[in-house]
Design a protein around this motif. Structure first.
Motif, PDB file in Angstrom:
ATOM      1  N   GLU A  13       2.805  14.774   2.653  1.00  0.00           N
ATOM      2  CA  GLU A  13       1.941  14.909   1.493  1.00  0.00           C
ATOM      3  C   GLU A  13       2.697  15.594   0.361  1.00  0.00           C
ATOM      4  N   GLY A  14       2.561  15.044  -0.836  1.00  0.00           N
ATOM      5  CA  GLY A  14       3.316  15.549  -1.976  1.00  0.00           C
ATOM      6  C   GLY A  14       4.625  14.825  -2.195  1.00  0.00           C
ATOM      7  N   GLU A  15       5.056  14.042  -1.218  1.00  0.00           N
ATOM      8  CA  GLU A  15       6.313  13.298  -1.339  1.00  0.00           C
ATOM      9  C   GLU A  15       6.103  11.808  -1.075  1.00  0.00           C
ATOM     10  N   LEU A  16       4.868  11.348  -1.213  1.00  0.00           N
ATOM     11  CA  LEU A  16       4.588   9.962  -0.857  1.00  0.00           C
ATOM     12  C   LEU A  16       5.321   8.989  -1.770  1.00  0.00           C
ATOM     13  N   GLY A  17       5.618   9.433  -2.982  1.00  0.00           N
ATOM     14  CA  GLY A  17       6.369   8.578  -3.896  1.00  0.00           C
ATOM     15  C   GLY A  17       7.797   8.339  -3.465  1.00  0.00           C
ATOM     16  N   SER A  18       8.266   9.123  -2.493  1.00  0.00           N
ATOM     17  CA  SER A  18       9.640   8.952  -2.011  1.00  0.00           C
ATOM     18  C   SER A  18       9.743   7.920  -0.896  1.00  0.00           C
TER      19      SER A  18
ATOM     20  N   ALA B 153       0.830  -1.212   0.000  1.00  0.00           N
ATOM     21  CA  ALA B 153       0.000   0.000   0.000  1.00  0.00           C
ATOM     22  C   ALA B 153       0.860   1.257   0.000  1.00  0.00           C
ATOM     23  N   LEU B 154       1.945   1.246   0.761  1.00  0.00           N
ATOM     24  CA  LEU B 154       2.855   2.390   0.768  1.00  0.00           C
ATOM     25  C   LEU B 154       3.508   2.575  -0.600  1.00  0.00           C
ATOM     26  N   LEU B 155       3.939   1.476  -1.201  1.00  0.00           N
ATOM     27  CA  LEU B 155       4.582   1.550  -2.508  1.00  0.00           C
ATOM     28  C   LEU B 155       3.625   2.106  -3.553  1.00  0.00           C
ATOM     29  N   ALA B 156       2.345   1.729  -3.451  1.00  0.00           N
ATOM     30  CA  ALA B 156       1.332   2.190  -4.399  1.00  0.00           C
ATOM     31  C   ALA B 156       0.790   3.569  -4.052  1.00  0.00           C
ATOM     32  N   GLN B 157       1.260   4.154  -2.953  1.00  0.00           N
ATOM     33  CA  GLN B 157       0.766   5.443  -2.461  1.00  0.00           C
ATOM     34  C   GLN B 157      -0.749   5.388  -2.242  1.00  0.00           C
ATOM     35  N   ASP B 158      -1.234   4.240  -1.776  1.00  0.00           N
ATOM     36  CA  ASP B 158      -2.676   4.039  -1.580  1.00  0.00           C
ATOM     37  C   ASP B 158      -3.060   4.502  -0.172  1.00  0.00           C
ATOM     38  N   ILE B 159      -3.140   5.812  -0.019  1.00  0.00           N
ATOM     39  CA  ILE B 159      -3.428   6.376   1.298  1.00  0.00           C
ATOM     40  C   ILE B 159      -4.824   6.001   1.760  1.00  0.00           C
ATOM     41  N   ASP B 160      -5.776   5.922   0.830  1.00  0.00           N
ATOM     42  CA  ASP B 160      -7.139   5.559   1.216  1.00  0.00           C
ATOM     43  C   ASP B 160      -7.169   4.171   1.847  1.00  0.00           C
ATOM     44  N   ALA B 161      -6.413   3.228   1.291  1.00  0.00           N
ATOM     45  CA  ALA B 161      -6.369   1.882   1.863  1.00  0.00           C
ATOM     46  C   ALA B 161      -5.753   1.914   3.254  1.00  0.00           C
ATOM     47  N   LEU B 162      -4.675   2.677   3.427  1.00  0.00           N
ATOM     48  CA  LEU B 162      -4.026   2.747   4.735  1.00  0.00           C
ATOM     49  C   LEU B 162      -4.946   3.392   5.766  1.00  0.00           C
ATOM     50  N   LEU B 163      -5.657   4.436   5.361  1.00  0.00           N
ATOM     51  CA  LEU B 163      -6.579   5.098   6.287  1.00  0.00           C
ATOM     52  C   LEU B 163      -7.687   4.151   6.739  1.00  0.00           C
ATOM     53  N   ASP B 164      -8.087   3.234   5.850  1.00  0.00           N
ATOM     54  CA  ASP B 164      -9.170   2.299   6.150  1.00  0.00           C
ATOM     55  C   ASP B 164      -8.616   0.890   6.317  1.00  0.00           C
ATOM     56  N   PHE B 165      -7.438   0.795   6.962  1.00  0.00           N
ATOM     57  CA  PHE B 165      -6.726  -0.480   7.029  1.00  0.00           C
ATOM     58  C   PHE B 165      -7.523  -1.574   7.721  1.00  0.00           C
ATOM     59  N   GLU B 166      -8.374  -1.209   8.656  1.00  0.00           N
ATOM     60  CA  GLU B 166      -9.147  -2.232   9.377  1.00  0.00           C
ATOM     61  C   GLU B 166     -10.085  -2.998   8.448  1.00  0.00           C
ATOM     62  N   GLU B 167     -10.543  -2.328   7.402  1.00  0.00           N
ATOM     63  CA  GLU B 167     -11.453  -2.970   6.452  1.00  0.00           C
ATOM     64  C   GLU B 167     -10.744  -3.428   5.185  1.00  0.00           C
ATOM     65  N   LYS B 168      -9.744  -2.663   4.729  1.00  0.00           N
ATOM     66  CA  LYS B 168      -9.113  -2.969   3.443  1.00  0.00           C
ATOM     67  C   LYS B 168      -8.102  -4.095   3.545  1.00  0.00           C
ATOM     68  N   SER B 169      -7.500  -4.292   4.716  1.00  0.00           N
ATOM     69  CA  SER B 169      -6.597  -5.423   4.901  1.00  0.00           C
ATOM     70  C   SER B 169      -7.371  -6.573   5.536  1.00  0.00           C
ATOM     71  N   PRO B 170      -7.266  -7.787   4.990  1.00  0.00           N
ATOM     72  CA  PRO B 170      -7.998  -8.929   5.569  1.00  0.00           C
ATOM     73  C   PRO B 170      -7.633  -9.204   7.022  1.00  0.00           C
ATOM     74  N   VAL B 171      -6.435  -8.782   7.445  1.00  0.00           N
ATOM     75  CA  VAL B 171      -6.010  -9.057   8.818  1.00  0.00           C
ATOM     76  C   VAL B 171      -5.784  -7.757   9.594  1.00  0.00           C
ATOM     77  N   GLY B 172      -6.349  -6.651   9.103  1.00  0.00           N
ATOM     78  CA  GLY B 172      -6.105  -5.363   9.739  1.00  0.00           C
ATOM     79  C   GLY B 172      -6.494  -5.318  11.195  1.00  0.00           C
ATOM     80  N   ARG B 173      -7.657  -5.871  11.512  1.00  0.00           N
ATOM     81  CA  ARG B 173      -8.124  -5.830  12.909  1.00  0.00           C
ATOM     82  C   ARG B 173      -7.318  -6.766  13.796  1.00  0.00           C
ATOM     83  N   LEU B 174      -6.740  -7.793  13.211  1.00  0.00           N
ATOM     84  CA  LEU B 174      -5.908  -8.710  13.989  1.00  0.00           C
ATOM     85  C   LEU B 174      -4.519  -8.120  14.207  1.00  0.00           C
TER      86      LEU B 174
END
Length: 260
Positions: A235-240, A195-216
């Protein structure tokens, strides 16, 4: 604080417990990391181990550490880290954060907890850089992202912003037969790295639901929460983003990331 020519990076690090100091590998990884960084004018730490609302600023002078752990051998309570206080940084933080809906308070006797000093002992062992710790005012990821955004200008003043947590943190679930790295810890570490590599901030923000094991991986958000402050400040440098430290310690993912 005097501005420096080079913009400081922002870090999210897995901080370990007091026995980190005895690990044969991890202290050296932290020391090697800090050796690659520009020298900061000050360090701002948001630790998983201080939740207080409204957002609180800790001591701006050198005060005793907070030994916020129990049942460890006595020598872990003998550790000292007498870093200078950072009153000028505190004044800057107040100005940046005191907006409607984001009050700020001072807790002048609150010293650094182990989420702050344990990694700093390894990274800046001379304790000669001023340090300010601020609290997590909430565990709500979107609000912490906004805190980080407001703190971002400090990076241009030479301030190293550090979110200190643990990339996976479920101590109860570590009690499983066979030892080693539990599957949920390895799976979340892999998911988070992608998720970090893909700059998928929305997934990270909603990690409890977007990751199958987030709550664990995080039954409470407090050890993942500092990441959102770091993301906001980056912000603006997430690709780094790059994982400087990875692997596992006692079954927990110690992934630590630098932005910028």
């Amino acid at each position: 604080m005097n501005a420096v020519a080079e913009r400081m990076p922002a870090l999210y690090l897995s901080h370990g417990a007091p026995p980190l100091a005895d690990d044969p590998v991890w202290p050296g990884e932290l020391a090697a990391w800090s050796a690659t960084l520009p020298r900061p004018t000050a360090i701002l730490v948001v630790s998983a181990h201080w939740e207080e609302a409204p957002l609180a600023l800790g001591a701006t002078r050198t005060v005793p550490l907070v030994y916020d752990f129990w049942g460890f051998p006595e020598h872990y309570y003998d550790v000292r880290y007498a870093a200078p206080g950072a009153p000028e940084l505190a004044a800057s933080v107040r100005k940046l954060l005191r907006v409607p809906g984001m009050p700020v308070q001072d807790v002048p006797d609150r010293g650094l907890d182990h989420g702050a000093y344990v990694p700093l002992v390894e990274m800046f062992p001379d304790a000669d850089v001023p340090v300010l710790q601020v609290s997590l005012p909430t565990l709500e990821p979107q609000r912490l992202l906004e805190v980080g955004r407001r703190l971002a200008p400090l990076r241009d003043e030479g301030v190293l912003i550090v979110g200190s947590g643990f990339f996976t943190h479920n101590l109860a679930a570590l009690r499983h037969p066979g030892g080693g790295v539990p599957g949920w810890s390895a799976e979340f570490d892999d998911w988070g790295a992608r998720a970090l590599l893909a700059q998928d901030i929305d997934a990270l923000l909603d990690f409890e639901e977007k990751s199958p094991v987030g709550r664990l991986a995080h039954p409470r958000t407090e050890h993942f929460a500092p990441l959102f402050v770091t993301l906001g400040a980056s912000e603006g440098e997430l690709g780094s983003a790059r994982s400087v430290i990875d692997g596992f310690w006692l079954g927990l993912a110690k992934r630590s990331v630098q932005f910028g």
